[in-house]
Scaffold this active site. Sequence first.
Site, mmCIF file in Angstrom:
data_model
loop_
_atom_site.group_PDB
_atom_site.id
_atom_site.type_symbol
_atom_site.label_atom_id
_atom_site.label_comp_id
_atom_site.label_asym_id
_atom_site.label_seq_id
_atom_site.Cartn_x
_atom_site.Cartn_y
_atom_site.Cartn_z
ATOM 1 N N GLY A 1 60.094 74.036 85.615
ATOM 2 C CA GLY A 1 58.789 74.673 85.779
ATOM 3 C C GLY A 1 58.331 74.632 87.224
ATOM 4 O O GLY A 1 57.929 75.652 87.789
ATOM 5 N N ALA A 2 58.387 73.444 87.816
ATOM 6 C CA ALA A 2 57.932 73.298 89.190
ATOM 7 C C ALA A 2 58.361 71.931 89.713
ATOM 8 O O ALA A 2 58.746 71.057 88.939
ATOM 9 C CB ALA A 2 56.414 73.419 89.267
ATOM 10 N N MET A 3 58.265 71.756 91.041
ATOM 11 C CA MET A 3 58.779 70.543 91.674
ATOM 12 C C MET A 3 57.833 70.049 92.759
ATOM 13 O O MET A 3 57.368 70.839 93.584
ATOM 14 C CB MET A 3 60.176 70.850 92.243
ATOM 15 C CG MET A 3 60.802 69.712 93.005
ATOM 16 S SD MET A 3 61.103 68.301 91.910
ATOM 17 C CE MET A 3 60.959 66.952 93.075
ATOM 18 N N GLU A 4 57.616 68.740 92.751
ATOM 19 C CA GLU A 4 56.555 68.130 93.561
ATOM 20 C C GLU A 4 56.962 67.728 94.967
ATOM 21 O O GLU A 4 56.370 66.791 95.531
ATOM 22 C CB GLU A 4 56.039 66.896 92.816
ATOM 23 C CG GLU A 4 57.018 65.684 92.765
ATOM 24 C CD GLU A 4 57.878 65.625 91.506
ATOM 25 O OE1 GLU A 4 58.123 66.693 90.909
ATOM 26 O OE2 GLU A 4 58.313 64.513 91.157
ATOM 27 N N ASN A 5 57.941 68.386 95.595
ATOM 28 C CA ASN A 5 58.348 68.041 96.961
ATOM 29 C C ASN A 5 57.120 67.753 97.828
ATOM 30 O O ASN A 5 56.140 68.486 97.778
ATOM 31 C CB ASN A 5 59.121 69.201 97.574
ATOM 32 C CG ASN A 5 60.110 69.797 96.618
ATOM 33 O OD1 ASN A 5 60.999 69.115 96.142
ATOM 34 N ND2 ASN A 5 59.916 71.069 96.289
ATOM 35 N N GLU B 1 52.019 68.837 89.407
ATOM 36 C CA GLU B 1 52.794 68.642 90.644
ATOM 37 C C GLU B 1 51.909 68.055 91.739
ATOM 38 O O GLU B 1 52.353 67.211 92.519
ATOM 39 C CB GLU B 1 53.433 69.953 91.097
ATOM 40 C CG GLU B 1 54.297 70.661 90.047
ATOM 41 C CD GLU B 1 55.317 69.781 89.350
ATOM 42 O OE1 GLU B 1 55.711 68.738 89.910
ATOM 43 O OE2 GLU B 1 55.716 70.130 88.213
ATOM 44 N N HIS C 1 51.482 64.326 91.240
ATOM 45 C CA HIS C 1 52.660 63.548 91.653
ATOM 46 C C HIS C 1 52.540 63.053 93.097
ATOM 47 O O HIS C 1 53.229 62.107 93.483
ATOM 48 C CB HIS C 1 53.921 64.415 91.579
ATOM 49 C CG HIS C 1 54.658 64.348 90.274
ATOM 50 N ND1 HIS C 1 54.939 63.171 89.631
ATOM 51 C CD2 HIS C 1 55.223 65.326 89.520
ATOM 52 C CE1 HIS C 1 55.635 63.428 88.522
ATOM 53 N NE2 HIS C 1 55.806 64.737 88.431
ATOM 54 N N GLU D 1 56.852 60.542 85.543
ATOM 55 C CA GLU D 1 56.636 61.718 84.705
ATOM 56 C C GLU D 1 55.662 61.451 83.559
ATOM 57 O O GLU D 1 54.765 62.252 83.295
ATOM 58 C CB GLU D 1 57.968 62.274 84.185
ATOM 59 C CG GLU D 1 58.882 62.820 85.288
ATOM 60 C CD GLU D 1 58.256 63.949 86.109
ATOM 61 O OE1 GLU D 1 57.208 64.480 85.714
ATOM 62 O OE2 GLU D 1 58.831 64.283 87.173
HETATM 63 N N1 BES Z 1 59.740 66.502 88.812
HETATM 64 C C1 BES Z 1 59.656 67.559 87.871
HETATM 65 C C2 BES Z 1 60.584 68.688 88.159
HETATM 66 C C3 BES Z 1 62.021 68.414 87.853
HETATM 67 C C4 BES Z 1 62.424 68.186 86.585
HETATM 68 C C5 BES Z 1 62.968 68.423 88.813
HETATM 69 C C6 BES Z 1 63.758 67.954 86.310
HETATM 70 C C7 BES Z 1 64.283 68.176 88.546
HETATM 71 C C8 BES Z 1 64.686 67.956 87.286
HETATM 72 C C9 BES Z 1 58.248 68.140 87.823
HETATM 73 O O1 BES Z 1 57.240 67.290 88.227
HETATM 74 C C10 BES Z 1 57.984 68.427 86.377
HETATM 75 O O2 BES Z 1 57.873 67.523 85.631
HETATM 76 N N2 BES Z 1 57.901 69.703 86.030
HETATM 77 C C11 BES Z 1 57.753 70.130 84.666
HETATM 78 C C12 BES Z 1 56.412 70.738 84.409
HETATM 79 C C13 BES Z 1 55.363 69.716 84.162
HETATM 80 C C14 BES Z 1 54.011 70.334 84.035
HETATM 81 C C15 BES Z 1 55.624 68.862 82.952
HETATM 82 C C16 BES Z 1 58.824 71.163 84.437
HETATM 83 O O3 BES Z 1 59.407 71.620 85.424
HETATM 84 O O4 BES Z 1 59.091 71.486 83.297
HETATM 85 ZN ZN ZN Z 2 56.651 65.856 86.852
#
Ligand code: BES
Ligand code: ZN
Length: 907
Positions: A269-273, A306, A309, A328
């Site tokens: 979905g997205a990434m918190e770089n 994000e 985070h 998470e």
């Molecule tokens: N850190 C994750 C993104 C991620 C997940 C990167 C797995 C690499 C591998 C991010 O913070 C995250 O949790 N994203 C979720 C959405 C969130 C609202 C629960 C996602 O991408 O599904």
């Molecule tokens: Zn996350």
Amino acid sequence: MREGQPTAIQLAAYTAPAFWIDTVDLTFDLDPAKTRVLNKMRLRRNPDVAAQPLRLDGEELNLARVLVNGGGTSFKMDGNQLVLENLPEGHDAFDLEIFTTCNPEKNTQLMGLYVSNESFFTQCEAEGFRRITYFLDRPDVMASYTVTLRADKAKYPVLLSNGNLVEQGALEDGPNGPRHFAKWVDPHKKPCYLFALVAGQLVAREQRIVSRSGTEHLLQVFVRPGDLDKTEHAMNSLMASVAWDEARFGLPLDLERFMIVATSDFNMGAMENKGLNIFNTKYVLANPATATDMDFGNIESVVGHEYFHNWTGNRITCRDWFQLSLKEGLTVFRDQEFSQDMAGEASARAVKRIEDVRVLRTVQFAEDAGPMAHPVRPDSYVEINNFYTVTIYEKGAEVVRMMQTLVATPTDSLGRDGFAKGMKLYFDRHDGQAVTCDDFAQAIADANPGSALALHLDTFKHWYSQAGTPRLQATGAYNAAERTYTLTLSQSCPATPDQDRKAPFVIPVTLGLLSRDGAALPLQLAGSSEAAPQHTLVLTEASASYSFVNIDSEPVPSLLRGFSAPVVLEDGLNADDLLILLAHDSDPFNQWEAGQRLMLQSALVAIQQNKDLTGQPVLSDALVAALRNVLRHPTLDAAFKDLALTLPSENYIADQLDVVDPQRVHALRETMRLQLASALQADWQWAWDAHKNNGAYSPDAKSAGRRALSGLAMTMLCVAAVQSGDAVTPGRVYQQFKDAGNMTDRFNALSALVVSGHALAQDALALFHKLFQHEALVIDKWFALQAGAPDRAGDVLPRVRQLMQHPDFSLRNPNRARSLIFSYCSANPAGFHRADAAGYVYWSEQVLALDAINPQVAARLARAMDRWSRLAEPYRSAAKVAIERVAAKTDLSNDVREVISRALSAA
Ligand code: BES
Ligand code: ZN
């Protein structure tokens, strides 16, 4: 990923790194076919670890040069690791320079550095940085980064990385014309999984904000040219997130600039770089014409997630990937709280809570009961990407939520203040560190001495170490002579892979008591002088009894209010009791739950009867009447009514059965729906008329709730009309589809026609495609709706196969693959589980095809078969054959191999 034998990594084998990396200076010459990466690091030996060679991780890199303190050095390769044995002895820092190249345009896994729509993006979590350069790719190595990006100016006018832009300018012309550079310095140390770069033709919506403490920040949302009109909501969500974290937890934005960039090719979905969040377009782009209320809500919560985070994950990160829920689970809890606070009113908060619990129970409980069951803090894994699960995320969030509940005091009944104190102590102790789930729990407990959490911390931590969903049995005994009510609670937890026996959990049980005429009874525990409308019992042992005094009549218990613990409640309430709760419970969660249980009980009774289901009433007259009362209720929220009148999903019903016949579950749910549609037809008509006009579009909870209820009403009216042959209503729905002023109303109308199987659906689908052919996210909805449509005589699979040939379909784009393949395999049980096994054949083909492109996405699809061993025949045997067909492939990725072998071990 395909190299070497997959070996399981063990939590117990954790050791600290033998070297620290203090600074990293990266220079990128960005070229789609051959990007050159110069990596200059300053390292030193970790004095706490015995001297040993340096082993750096790397994957799919071409190594050109290695220099130590500016001079040549010997090195060797051991599998994917670069091993340096002759490094300077002693504890002084030394320089290590590594020059490599990689091929971003051939990177279809979307991990590391890749190209999407002619722009460069990175994704490093969990172990993608090793696909960019050789490194200690583990989260407990935190370094300061300086990054220089060099590229053709015309194709890549925007050059972004973490932190602050300190320099930019022109370079000498290259073969394709002018080149330029940008240099970024991140003021915060970070683990390499938070590194990011972006380069391409992008435009930004910008907003300057001033924080509570008076500091100025620049917020930016970068998208492709042409998408700026869809960024307002993401920017509003970001501003709200910044304000919320400061107000609720005292956590400010610690950067001058905070950037969000959207890309349409993204695995997650997205990434918190750090300072440079990279998002799937699905969670950024929205305007009323293209996005639904659900999209708007998701964007708010993902932007929040994000952003949050930045403190819970980035400032304090994970020691190792077993601790993933540290960031998470906690951050999901925070984004859930954020969305609730944004929703405002109590009823809207409850709606959000119900939605969250629904996901937890349908997806996480199923995971806990299947071959992939694992604790919130797993003990081992083969491929970490497979452990970004609903258990780590949603159950992890429930564990944090229980901590908040368990630090409540009489003056802080929700535990919010106590929890905020705990968070403060957590940051005082660990800011800038890489820590464990134990460290977090300890901080919350230590900040709240004397709380139930502090008193039972060791037992509480079983939530981290034990998999499986606990069962909570409750029995009540009323003593009329003594006017007491004794509640006995006991717990058990089923065995899960590798864990046969479980120790007790700490289970907070929030409860109220109702008289049989629906009045709330004051709760007074024996021995206590206080009476309260609601109380939280804390079960810490296998079983315990609690007595309430001054109870005048036999009560109906309302247990586990607000879903106070992630357990399966077995309280033995009968239909009469549940009808009282459905009509009168002051706790909206339990009021909703009572209705769901009544529908579920009716479904389970009918499924177990060995007779034809079509046309038979499944729901009792009393239940139908009670549901009508909810629908017509003068004060309940429309959003709540929508949830309360929605039948439990086929997957949730199936989860309650030992042996599942998906066709029978489907037929039964369709029968129940038809019954509700016909019996309440006049009420649905009223609901549609009363809720369909909302004026100008606004995504707020109240108007979204009205649209949701009018959407449900449309579907019900179409279902009834298809049965009765009435042509007028579907015609009006089709008209609304064409005239709708926003995507929510338009899509709900389209969906009503498709779901009811009305003949107008085909015209509407064709028109919808024509209207939105240039809107990728809308076309995803178009694919998903068709792949998820109720199966009629096996018609879904042929349509899915046909849609695979559609010019708009692509296996390479994860959103598109998910919209068609996952919607069919995971979200359409009756379409998928076919007696001729053709759905399983399709699944195995797609898992293999995807695995060659993108193992992470393939492994997620592989999980569609997790619960195969509980299927009835002929499905069970056919499913096993399909799984074995995938297992027989010799060059599977570790990702898919792990999921498939676990599935087979369930037999
Ligand atoms: N850190 C994750 C993104 C991620 C997940 C990167 C797995 C690499 C591998 C991010 O913070 C995250 O949790 N994203 C979720 C959405 C969130 C609202 C629960 C996602 O991408 O599904
Ligand atoms: Zn996350």
